[in-house]
Design a protein around this motif. Sequence first.
Motif, PDB file in Angstrom:
ATOM      1  N   GLY A  17     -14.826  -4.173   2.342  1.00  0.00           N
ATOM      2  CA  GLY A  17     -15.507  -2.939   2.692  1.00  0.00           C
ATOM      3  C   GLY A  17     -14.232  -1.924   3.126  1.00  0.00           C
ATOM      4  N   LYS A  18     -13.166  -2.629   3.211  1.00  0.00           N
ATOM      5  CA  LYS A  18     -11.994  -1.788   3.769  1.00  0.00           C
ATOM      6  C   LYS A  18     -10.810  -1.952   2.789  1.00  0.00           C
ATOM      7  N   THR A  19      -9.854  -1.086   2.850  1.00  0.00           N
ATOM      8  CA  THR A  19      -8.828  -1.020   1.855  1.00  0.00           C
ATOM      9  C   THR A  19      -7.945  -1.866   2.266  1.00  0.00           C
TER      10      THR A  19
ATOM     11  N   GLN B   3      -1.992   0.778   4.611  1.00  0.00           N
ATOM     12  CA  GLN B   3      -1.689   1.711   5.665  1.00  0.00           C
ATOM     13  C   GLN B   3      -0.974   2.841   5.024  1.00  0.00           C
ATOM     14  N   MET B   4      -0.985   4.064   5.574  1.00  0.00           N
ATOM     15  CA  MET B   4      -0.506   5.262   5.103  1.00  0.00           C
ATOM     16  C   MET B   4       0.715   5.044   4.568  1.00  0.00           C
ATOM     17  N   GLY B   5       1.095   5.430   3.230  1.00  0.00           N
ATOM     18  CA  GLY B   5       2.185   5.313   2.562  1.00  0.00           C
ATOM     19  C   GLY B   5       2.493   4.374   1.694  1.00  0.00           C
ATOM     20  N   ASP B   6       1.304   3.244   1.787  1.00  0.00           N
ATOM     21  CA  ASP B   6       1.294   2.143   0.901  1.00  0.00           C
ATOM     22  C   ASP B   6       1.438   2.578  -0.509  1.00  0.00           C
ATOM     23  N   ASP B   7       1.831   1.877  -1.680  1.00  0.00           N
ATOM     24  CA  ASP B   7       1.828   2.252  -2.910  1.00  0.00           C
ATOM     25  C   ASP B   7       0.365   1.741  -3.440  1.00  0.00           C
ATOM     26  N   VAL B   8      -0.453   2.974  -3.703  1.00  0.00           N
ATOM     27  CA  VAL B   8      -1.817   2.478  -4.296  1.00  0.00           C
ATOM     28  C   VAL B   8      -1.822   1.484  -5.299  1.00  0.00           C
ATOM     29  N   ARG B   9      -0.607   1.542  -6.157  1.00  0.00           N
ATOM     30  CA  ARG B   9      -0.820   0.362  -7.229  1.00  0.00           C
ATOM     31  C   ARG B   9      -0.792  -1.046  -6.722  1.00  0.00           C
ATOM     32  N   THR B  10      -0.607  -1.226  -5.446  1.00  0.00           N
ATOM     33  CA  THR B  10      -0.603  -2.594  -4.674  1.00  0.00           C
ATOM     34  C   THR B  10      -1.861  -2.890  -4.039  1.00  0.00           C
ATOM     35  N   ILE B  11      -2.701  -1.958  -4.115  1.00  0.00           N
ATOM     36  CA  ILE B  11      -4.202  -2.155  -3.472  1.00  0.00           C
ATOM     37  C   ILE B  11      -4.714  -3.501  -4.106  1.00  0.00           C
TER      38      ILE B  11
ATOM     39  N   GLY C  74       8.515  -6.147   0.712  1.00  0.00           N
ATOM     40  CA  GLY C  74       8.051  -4.996  -0.186  1.00  0.00           C
ATOM     41  C   GLY C  74       7.644  -5.528  -1.704  1.00  0.00           C
ATOM     42  N   GLN C  75       7.979  -4.607  -2.473  1.00  0.00           N
ATOM     43  CA  GLN C  75       7.586  -5.011  -3.758  1.00  0.00           C
ATOM     44  C   GLN C  75       8.537  -5.842  -4.291  1.00  0.00           C
ATOM     45  N   GLY C  76       8.106  -6.923  -5.156  1.00  0.00           N
ATOM     46  CA  GLY C  76       9.029  -8.056  -5.795  1.00  0.00           C
ATOM     47  C   GLY C  76       8.582  -8.941  -6.430  1.00  0.00           C
TER      48      GLY C  76
END
Length: 315
Positions: free
Chosen positions: A79-81, A62-70, A50-52
């Motif tokens: 070419g893939k997120t 994956q759907m639901g992941d925090d966009v800030r961790t992209i 997780g975030q740490g």
Amino acid sequence: MSDATEDDLKGVVARLEELIAARPKGAGRGLGSARARSRQLGGHRSSFRGQGMEFDEVRAYQMGDDVRTIDWRVTARTGKTHTKLFQEERERPVLILLDVRTFMRFGTRGSFKSVLAARAAAMLTWLSLDEGDRVGGVVLMPSGVVSYRPQRSRSRILAFVKAMADATQDGFGTEPPASEPSLADALARLRHVSRPGTLAFIISDFHDFDDPALRELGRLSLQCQVSNLFIHDALEAETPQRGLYRVSDGTGVAVLDADSRAAREAYARRFAERREIIEQMSRQRGMAFLPLRTGEDPADILNPARTRRTRGSAA
């Protein structure tokens, strides 16, 4: 105690000042130091992701992941997120069970077992605090059992350490109570305040390690990482030579009659059997077994060679 001088009580009761000074010199990073980490006394990191604090790996978003961790660099390259995963740092409370009951008030080398136990408990408390852990536990005295909720505040930790010192004086100079709380009682109390992943230290001579205590310790080991500090005295571990020995608890004096060979052999056998039971159970349940004798430095338990556990080396 008012008529006794400080020198008279040295090694008989623990002073707050000596427990404050119990942290080993050069310990540095506490229980998470390289030495202690090799014994699994500390240095803990969650297996949950997780975030740490610590980067672990990159995987497809994956759907639901925090966009800030992209991870935009990997996303642009493939070419893939993709998103970053981190190793979550997880707090581990430290609980200490300190036994200073009447049977612990004996010693022929340097101090009573109760004082050595208090020094070891204080040392572990300061090392845990240095590591940033919350520390608390249970103090088992002739008059009762007292619990202390894990804390990180230095002022509250100081109160816990003061309670250790005061406990070595509980009932000092008076007749021992008709009955004392049992080790099983204290282990049950400790188990109820612990949670999965807790680091637990049991500091006792285990003189009343009966079936209820064995069950409670076994249950505790299912949810905690347990280290058993087996406090003893040289006169307990070795059969005394023939003769009459004067022994004292700091107030009264009694005579130990060691003239009988049968009595000497029974004396040594009782100690050996008690130690073997604790050591064998520790080995079977993956707990650390740490023998500590009066006259030794409590910091010796930080030596990896002193630990016995299921997958560990012999002490």
